[in-house]
Write a protein that holds these residues in place. Structure first.
Motif, short mmCIF file in Angstrom:
data_model
loop_
_atom_site.label_atom_id
_atom_site.label_comp_id
_atom_site.label_asym_id
_atom_site.label_seq_id
_atom_site.Cartn_x
_atom_site.Cartn_y
_atom_site.Cartn_z
N ALA A 68 10.87 36.99 6.40
CA ALA A 68 10.66 36.18 7.61
C ALA A 68 9.29 35.51 7.58
O ALA A 68 9.17 34.32 7.90
CB ALA A 68 10.80 37.06 8.85
N TRP A 83 15.62 35.79 14.20
CA TRP A 83 16.01 37.00 13.47
C TRP A 83 17.31 37.43 14.13
O TRP A 83 17.33 38.08 15.15
CB TRP A 83 14.91 38.04 13.65
CG TRP A 83 15.07 39.36 12.99
CD1 TRP A 83 16.07 40.27 13.18
CD2 TRP A 83 14.15 39.98 12.07
NE1 TRP A 83 15.84 41.40 12.44
CE2 TRP A 83 14.66 41.25 11.75
CE3 TRP A 83 12.95 39.58 11.50
CZ2 TRP A 83 14.01 42.12 10.89
CZ3 TRP A 83 12.30 40.44 10.64
CH2 TRP A 83 12.83 41.69 10.34
N SER A 143 14.49 46.09 14.97
CA SER A 143 14.07 44.77 14.49
C SER A 143 12.89 44.25 15.32
O SER A 143 11.94 43.69 14.77
CB SER A 143 15.23 43.77 14.56
OG SER A 143 16.24 44.12 13.63
N ALA A 146 9.47 42.95 13.62
CA ALA A 146 9.20 41.50 13.67
C ALA A 146 8.13 41.22 14.72
O ALA A 146 8.43 40.90 15.85
CB ALA A 146 10.49 40.75 13.99
#
Length: 196
Positions: A28, A42, A66, A70
């Motif tokens: 990412a 995402w 996540s 992230a």
């Protein structure tokens, strides 16, 4: 769907993230930097037609994990596909395109997925909907050239130096982005063969 404005360059990074790990975060971050993206979605998928659902952690858990990994504010963790009852990537991309006119999207994927990409439902349509950025992954640096997708769309390959403008190039268009690679794998983590 996350909020975007016309003229933005946005990466779409989808997967089951079962579990998400630092390797996903690295992909990412590379995509954000090398593609000059304003945002990266995402996208935690409710399921994967090519994988067994028996070993899939609940969507809520994968989403929460996540969000912890992230951390860049430009990364928008979302599971909007579940709300729209979308199963295939081709349908997701059509939905995103229809609901966000004037936004330049690019599909972001790890190079390890390229070898099986031709098994995805309507893979040619995916490649013709948005440009694709393939991010280097361990063991996939050279093998990507022999993939069915790379051979089929060899004429549409964009030089890596032009990656910042990829989102604005009409699909089909794709590039391979070299960079740091993480050895982490969700499969290995699930099988207890990797830390993280």
């Amino acid at each position: 769907m996350p909020y975007v404005e016309k003229g933005m360059q946005v990466g779409l990074f989808g997967g089951s993230f079962n579990p998400p790990h630092a390797g996903h975060a690295l992909v990412a971050e590379i995509a954000l930097r090398r593609l000059a993206l304003d945002q990266l979605w995402w996208m935690v998928t409710p399921g994967n037609p090519l994988k067994s659902t028996r070993e899939l952690a609940p969507l809520k858990d994968r989403l929460e994990r996540s969000e912890k990994i992230a951390t860049d504010p430009r990364i928008k963790v979302t599971a909007f596909e579940a709300s729209y009852n979308v199963r295939y990537t081709a349908d997701t991309l059509e939905l995103v395109k229809a609901r966000n006119p004037g936004v330049d999207f690019v599909w972001v994927m790890g190079a390890d997925n390229l070898a099986q990409f031709h098994r995805w439902q309507r893979w040619r349509q995916i490649a013709s909907t948005f440009p694709i950025a393939v991010i280097d992954r361990p063991g996939a640096t050279l093998s990507f050239l022999s993939s069915v997708v790379a051979k089929t769309f060899d004429y549409a390959r964009v030089d890596e130096a032009d990656a910042p403008r990829l989102a604005r190039i009409k699909a089909p268009a794709w590039t391979f982005i070299h960079g740091p690679r993480s050895p982490l794998s969700s499969t290995a983590i699930r099988n207890g063969k990797s830390s993280g």
